[in-house]
Scaffold this motif. Structure first.
Motif, PDB file in Angstrom:
ATOM      1  N   UNK A   1       0.806  -1.216   0.000  1.00 50.37           N
ATOM      2  CA  UNK A   1       0.000   0.000   0.000  1.00 50.37           C
ATOM      3  C   UNK A   1       0.842   1.270   0.000  1.00 50.37           C
ATOM      4  N   UNK A   2       2.133   1.165   0.322  1.00 50.34           N
ATOM      5  CA  UNK A   2       3.021   2.333   0.293  1.00 50.34           C
ATOM      6  C   UNK A   2       4.460   1.839   0.293  1.00 50.34           C
ATOM      7  N   UNK A   3       5.379   2.748   0.012  1.00 49.78           N
ATOM      8  CA  UNK A   3       6.785   2.389   0.098  1.00 49.78           C
ATOM      9  C   UNK A   3       7.167   1.992   1.516  1.00 49.78           C
ATOM     10  N   UNK A   4       6.608   2.694   2.504  1.00 51.99           N
ATOM     11  CA  UNK A   4       6.903   2.360   3.896  1.00 51.99           C
ATOM     12  C   UNK A   4       6.340   0.996   4.279  1.00 51.99           C
TER      13      UNK A   4
ATOM     14  N   UNK B   1      14.539   3.156  -5.482  1.00 50.14           N
ATOM     15  CA  UNK B   1      13.513   4.122  -5.886  1.00 50.14           C
ATOM     16  C   UNK B   1      14.060   5.194  -6.812  1.00 50.14           C
ATOM     17  N   UNK B   2      15.206   5.781  -6.462  1.00 44.73           N
ATOM     18  CA  UNK B   2      15.719   6.924  -7.227  1.00 44.73           C
ATOM     19  C   UNK B   2      16.240   6.516  -8.600  1.00 44.73           C
TER      20      UNK B   2
ATOM     21  N   UNK C   1      10.986  -0.567  -3.658  1.00 42.21           N
ATOM     22  CA  UNK C   1      10.654   0.675  -4.362  1.00 42.21           C
ATOM     23  C   UNK C   1       9.514   1.391  -3.663  1.00 42.21           C
ATOM     24  N   UNK C   2       9.630   2.695  -3.589  1.00 46.00           N
ATOM     25  CA  UNK C   2       8.422   3.498  -3.452  1.00 46.00           C
ATOM     26  C   UNK C   2       7.912   3.688  -4.870  1.00 46.00           C
ATOM     27  N   UNK C   3       6.939   2.870  -5.268  1.00 45.87           N
ATOM     28  CA  UNK C   3       6.398   2.953  -6.636  1.00 45.87           C
ATOM     29  C   UNK C   3       5.621   4.235  -6.847  1.00 45.87           C
TER      30      UNK C   3
END
Length: 392
Positions: free
Chosen positions: A71-74, A171-172, A190-192
């Motif tokens: 549901x999130x990168x975290x 991510x970057x 990844x934080x998609x």
């Protein structure tokens, strides 16, 4: 097969209808033929056909065995840390994302998982930090926000020699630019929300594993903890991935031009961008990344939070906002925004000063973005008595 071709054809045609666009299976449950007899799907927390397409796609792009969407990168980071037990230790990059720092320090340390922050740009620092309790090495490369580059292959060798897992936050760079599993990493996250989705319209996280055994453990955590990505957001990430290579290429080209412009500004102290030959570990970035990315950070000769705040509040095209990786350019002041949860002393140790500004360079024309920065500098510097004293 070239990267863009691979990306497009890693997203399958729907086998049921022939739809070239992945269908959105907006359902909570699936009808079974008999108890326990079904078509591979029983409940949408455990599996969803739309989410499965995304998970298979990111696994292919990262050359991993399994992919999982959160549901999130975290939430993705949280799932990886749940592989550990009380008494285990994590060695983490010192210039770490503020949200990860908050999760590690304020949630998991009280459960008995210790975190040691080191400068991972020097492989020897990682080797020296490992103890018998170390179970995971956590790096971002490039880091957020000072774009530090770590030698992933070198750290992977140390991890394997000590039977320690290596997780890389990619991510970057994105898989269009860098594939940490090819370099020896065990897990990629990844934080998609950022470059993979690419349009600032969703929150999502992804985990990719190098082995099926690790993948099965992450799958268990995903299902047991329930922080899954919904079908519509899964579809949006899939759609974003289709143009990933094209966007990353343009983000990087624009960022290179802007970084070179910033180097010439006399009131800027440091410019952080892996594509600059002056950047620490530029040679490693050139070796392990295809593109240098779309994020730039810089700080001022005068470490003045108020002056930096005036700059980020005066841009017109660079919108002042959290996040990055979208098609529209963003700017932020990490000390008051993304990294506010990190104590000032620790921030400064990792290079995040009060005047450090982070740019997420979008897909606008680079000349227009440079003109925007010029007018913001002119406005903020003209209003500052501190600048006058320095330039007098």
């Amino acid at each position: 097969m070239k990267e863009q071709t691979q990306i497009l054809h890693s997203i399958p045609v729907d086998p049921l209808t022939g739809s070239i666009s992945t269908p959105i299976y907006q359902t909570s449950t699936f009808v079974q033929e008999a108890p326990g007899v079904h078509k591979g799907y029983d409940y949408a927390r455990s599996n969803n056909p739309t989410r499965k397409v995304l998970e298979d796609c990111i696994a292919k792009l990262e050359n991993g065995t399994n992919g999982y969407a959160f549901a999130s990168g975290l939430a993705a980071i949280d799932a990886v840390i749940k592989l550990l037990e009380a008494g285990d230790e994590v060695i983490a990059v010192d210039d770490i994302y503020g949200g990860a720092f908050r999760l590690f320090t304020h949630i998991y340390q009280k459960f008995g998982i210790s975190i040691r922050y080191v400068d991972t740009t020097n492989v020897a620092n990682v080797a020296d930090a490992i103890t018998a309790k170390t179970k995971l090495i956590w790096i971002e490369s490039p880091t957020n926000p000072t774009l530090k580059i770590s030698d992933i292959a070198g750290i992977a060798e140390i991890a394997k020699a000590n039977n320690v897992l290596l997780c890389v936050d990619n991510t970057f760079a994105s898989p269009a630019s860098q594939k940490p599993i090819n370099l020896g990493a065990d897990i990629v996250i990844h934080s998609a929300t950022k470059y993979l989705a690419g349009h600032s319209d969703l929150i999502a996280g992804l985990v990719v594993t190098a082995t099926k055994e690790l993948g099965d453990r992450i799958k268990f955590i995903q299902n047991a903890s329930g922080a899954i990505l919904g079908p519509f957001d899964s579809w949006l990430v899939i759609r974003g991935i289709e143009t990933l290579t094209l966007r990353i290429r343009q983000h990087s080209e624009n960022a290179q031009k802007i970084a070179e412009f910033l180097l010439k500004e006399k009131l800027i102290k440091n410019v952080y961008f892996p594509g600059l030959p002056s950047h620490h570990n530029h040679d490693i970035a050139k070796k392990q990344q295809k593109y240098f990315g779309g994020v730039i950070a810089f700080d001022l000769v005068i470490d003045d939070k108020e002056l930096a705040s005036k700059i980020v509040s005066s841009t017109k095209l660079f919108k002042l906002a959290e996040s990055l990786g979208g098609v529209k350019s963003l700017c932020c002041l990490p000390c008051e925004m993304t990294h506010k949860s990190i104590p000032a002393e620790k921030r400064y140790q990792s290079g995040v000063t009060d005047s450090l500004i982070r740019l997420s360079v979008g897909l606008e024309d680079a000349d227009d973005l440079i003109a925007d920065l010029k007018q913001a500098f002119a406005f903020a510097f003209a209003e500052s008595a501190v600048v006058e004293s320095v330039t007098a």
